[in-house]
Design a protein around this motif. Structure first.
Motif, PDB file in Angstrom:
ATOM      1  N   GLU A 111      17.342 -36.996  13.266  1.00 47.24           N
ATOM      2  CA  GLU A 111      17.781 -38.062  13.894  1.00 47.24           C
ATOM      3  C   GLU A 111      17.381 -38.837  13.148  1.00 47.24           C
ATOM      4  OE1 GLU A 111      14.669 -40.132  16.859  1.00 47.24           O
ATOM      5  OE2 GLU A 111      14.574 -37.913  16.507  1.00 47.24           O
ATOM      6  N   ARG A 169      14.931 -44.908  18.963  1.00 44.39           N
ATOM      7  CA  ARG A 169      14.205 -44.289  20.241  1.00 44.39           C
ATOM      8  C   ARG A 169      14.285 -45.487  20.985  1.00 44.39           C
ATOM      9  NH1 ARG A 169       9.888 -39.790  18.914  1.00 44.39           N
ATOM     10  NH2 ARG A 169      11.117 -38.036  17.747  1.00 44.39           N
ATOM     11  N   SER A 207      16.943 -45.596  23.442  1.00 43.94           N
ATOM     12  CA  SER A 207      17.493 -44.180  24.129  1.00 43.94           C
ATOM     13  C   SER A 207      16.496 -44.137  25.114  1.00 43.94           C
ATOM     14  CB  SER A 207      16.683 -43.098  23.266  1.00 43.94           C
ATOM     15  OG  SER A 207      17.644 -42.486  22.047  1.00 43.94           O
ATOM     16  N   ASN A 224      15.562 -36.143  26.347  1.00 42.21           N
ATOM     17  CA  ASN A 224      17.053 -37.367  26.266  1.00 42.21           C
ATOM     18  C   ASN A 224      16.476 -38.749  26.221  1.00 42.21           C
ATOM     19  OD1 ASN A 224      18.057 -34.344  27.193  1.00 42.21           O
ATOM     20  ND2 ASN A 224      20.096 -35.415  26.940  1.00 42.21           N
ATOM     21  N   SER A 225      14.894 -39.141  26.710  1.00 44.98           N
ATOM     22  CA  SER A 225      14.241 -40.969  26.530  1.00 44.98           C
ATOM     23  C   SER A 225      13.631 -40.615  25.134  1.00 44.98           C
ATOM     24  CB  SER A 225      13.533 -40.631  27.820  1.00 44.98           C
ATOM     25  OG  SER A 225      14.213 -40.672  28.964  1.00 44.98           O
ATOM     26  N   TYR A 244      14.685 -38.787  21.583  1.00 43.06           N
ATOM     27  CA  TYR A 244      15.499 -38.494  20.307  1.00 43.06           C
ATOM     28  C   TYR A 244      16.542 -39.550  20.744  1.00 43.06           C
ATOM     29  CZ  TYR A 244      13.319 -33.898  19.328  1.00 43.06           C
ATOM     30  OH  TYR A 244      13.341 -32.986  18.573  1.00 43.06           O
ATOM     31  N   ALA A 245      16.340 -40.535  19.407  1.00 41.59           N
ATOM     32  CA  ALA A 245      17.695 -40.941  19.026  1.00 41.59           C
ATOM     33  C   ALA A 245      19.007 -39.748  18.234  1.00 41.59           C
ATOM     34  CB  ALA A 245      17.161 -41.853  17.810  1.00 41.59           C
ATOM     35  N   TRP A 246      19.179 -39.464  19.623  1.00 41.62           N
ATOM     36  CA  TRP A 246      20.503 -38.668  18.896  1.00 41.62           C
ATOM     37  C   TRP A 246      21.881 -39.234  20.353  1.00 41.62           C
ATOM     38  CZ3 TRP A 246      18.081 -33.652  19.985  1.00 41.62           C
ATOM     39  CH2 TRP A 246      17.164 -32.890  19.119  1.00 41.62           C
ATOM     40  N   ALA A 257      21.323 -38.051  23.465  1.00 37.54           N
ATOM     41  CA  ALA A 257      19.913 -39.045  24.206  1.00 37.54           C
ATOM     42  C   ALA A 257      21.188 -39.731  25.450  1.00 37.54           C
ATOM     43  CB  ALA A 257      19.407 -38.917  23.725  1.00 37.54           C
ATOM     44  N   TRP A 258      21.627 -40.099  24.635  1.00 40.54           N
ATOM     45  CA  TRP A 258      22.338 -41.498  25.861  1.00 40.54           C
ATOM     46  C   TRP A 258      23.482 -40.558  26.728  1.00 40.54           C
ATOM     47  CZ3 TRP A 258      24.713 -45.740  22.435  1.00 40.54           C
ATOM     48  CH2 TRP A 258      23.996 -46.229  21.865  1.00 40.54           C
TER      49      TRP A 258
END
Length: 516
Positions: A43, A91, A94, A135-136, A138-140, A143-144
């Motif tokens: 990430e 993060r 996210s 999903n809350s 990871y800064a991907w 994740a959004w």
């Protein structure tokens, strides 16, 4: 005399209040261990790309991957420009969108069914181990996805069924942003399109300018990707072909059926919130969750509210055509829809118990209220139990060393030794020929964290061995395990083990030269 609010305005105001409460509760559940669990993988590459945009090192609308739009990185870049770079920022964003996803699930449940179903669905999303841990945190970009796809479904459904052009246009914009975040959301949008074409309400829209305005807004919102794909051969497909571990066109009917089975297993585990290998208790939970989801989809289908069913059918038919391995980020948009389906069936059960529409209670009216109370408490228990799963997962991760604590320990050592500066050298491991190369991910993560933390350093492809023998001011070198120092003059200060992909990679800090 203060004029009273209209019933519709009262409902809307109360829904806003409920959404706000859900958002605050979701934040409280998602903030713990935000920086520590799960462990970093790649990430940091996305965070560094966004930082480069913020610092003007990359052109506007530049793409880190040919299948992901610039929305994610430019949003982070704008935040970096406003608040400065920090380890917490990616993060934290996210977490915010993860909490907003719970409110979006509530609105989707309201527009498709009723408030009771919406509250149950939002409660399931509130404590979902998958949505909380993965999903809350990871800064991907993916994740959004749960927030934007769920908000898309709620806006378009309400716009079409209630005749609101503004909601339809808003849904089109959210759909374009969803597609920028991850390409597999196209399957969800196809399912949404199938529902729109089959809906009687949609036919009336053909004569309305709002429908064409929505199409224009979608094209505008997805324009960066359309322009990118217009240059030569479509890069989105070329980029997908390079990821042979995840994407590939199905070759036979047998393979197609096997992929459907793999998708179903992954989907059941994700909706049920299973984070680790199955136990007997988890298998029972997964079975009950599957039955409730299917029952909810059937209830909605019989009531002519077929959006959720079409989303599931479209995904099961289309996704196995080109996806090999079913990581939950490829179908995460279905998880909120599954919770709404469960909310529908549990809402119907509670409604029938409350109004005495159950045959065996007709002759036992005294049992009606106690039975309804027990059913309500059972629903509360169902919503609350996943919190135990999350807590146990955190405990296991800390006990097994599968957290980011050692990365931060590495930063603390560098700061304590006053090593940050132009004489701090970080080895940059070459890009691997195969995916999931642990040293590569680890050293890139160290570079990311040092950059976001403001720890000045020089990153070089290979560690310069002459620094080990240099005299004069102190030199600091951070090496991966694949490049041991050749000089005996270098002193190893410490070795820190960091986790990646369920393995442990040692990182060593060396110093050479004279003390300042």
């Amino acid at each position: 005399m203060i004029p009273s609010q209209s019933p519709a305005l009262k409902v809307f105001t109360s829904n806003i209040a409920i959404s706000a409460v859900l958002f605050v509760l979701a934040l409280a559940i998602r903030l713990p261990n935000m920086l520590y669990i799960p462990a970093y993988t790649d990430e940091g590459q996305e965070g560094l790309w966004a930082l480069d945009i913020a610092l003007g090192r990359r052109p506007l609308l530049s793409l880190i991957e040919d299948f992901t739009g610039p929305f994610f990185h430019h949003t982070l870049a704008a935040l970096f420009r406003l608040f400065g770079a920090s380890i917490e920022m990616p993060r934290m964003v996210s977490v915010l969108f993860g909490a907003l996803a719970v409110s979006a699930v509530y609105w989707l449940g309201c527009v498709i069914w009723n408030r009771r179903a919406a509250l149950i669905a939002a409660g399931l999303a509130l404590t979902s181990p998958t949505l909380v841990v993965w999903n809350s945190h990871y800064a991907w970009a993916s994740a959004w996805v749960p927030f934007f796809t769920t908000a898309t479904l709620a806006s378009v459904y309400a716009g079409v069924t209630r005749g609101s052009g503004r909601l339809l246009v808003l849904g089109a914009l959210l759909a374009a942003l969803s597609l920028q975040l991850h390409p597999t959301t196209m399957v969800m949008l196809i399912g949404l399109g199938v529902w729109m074409l089959s809906s009687r309400s949609t036919r009336a829209w053909l004569k309305q300018p709002a429908l064409y305005a929505a199409c224009a807004v979608f094209v505008l919102g997805y324009a960066p990707m359309l322009l990118s794909n217009a240059r030569g051969s479509p890069p989105v497909f070329a980029d997908a072909q390079e990821r042979a571990y995840a994407f590939g066109i199905v070759g036979s009917a047998t393979e197609y059926l096997l992929r459907i089975g793999s998708l179903l297993r992954a989907l059941v585990a994700t909706v049920a919130g299973i984070l680790r290998p199955l136990t007997i208790a988890q298998l029972m939970v997964a079975s009950l969750t599957t039955l409730a989801t299917v029952a909810g989809l059937a209830f909605a289908w019989r009531a002519q509210r077929r959006l959720l069913g079409l989303l599931f059918m479209t995904t099961l038919v289309m996704l196995p055509i080109f996806v090999l391995g079913f990581s939950n980020r490829y179908f995460i948009y279905l998880v909120p829809a599954g919770y709404v389906a469960i909310g529908i069936v549990l809402s119907e059960v509670l409604s029938r118990l409350r109004h005495g529409q159950v045959a065996w209670l007709d002759e036992r009216p005294r049992l009606q209220l106690p039975t309804f109370t027990v059913a309500c408490l059972s629903v509360i228990l169902i919503v609350s139990l996943p919190l135990l799963t999350i807590f146990q997962h955190y405990q296991f991760a800390w006990a097994a060393g599968e957290t980011n604590e050692n990365y931060y320990q590495l930063l603390r050592v560098l700061h304590e030794q006053h090593a940050c500066g132009p004489r701090l050298t970080l080895e940059q491991v070459p890009v691997p020929q195969k995916p999931f190369d642990s040293p590569n991910f680890v050293m890139n993560t160290v570079h990311y964290l040092m950059t976001m933390d403001g720890c000045e350093h020089v990153s070089v492809p290979t560690a310069p061995t002459e620094l080990f023998d240099a005299k004069g001011p102190m030199n600091w070198i951070v090496l991966s395990p694949i490049s041991p120092p050749a000089s005996r003059d270098a002193q190893r200060l410490t070795t820190i083990n960091v986790p990646v992909f369920s393995t442990v990679v040692p990182i060593s800090i060396y110093r050479s030269g004279d003390n300042p």
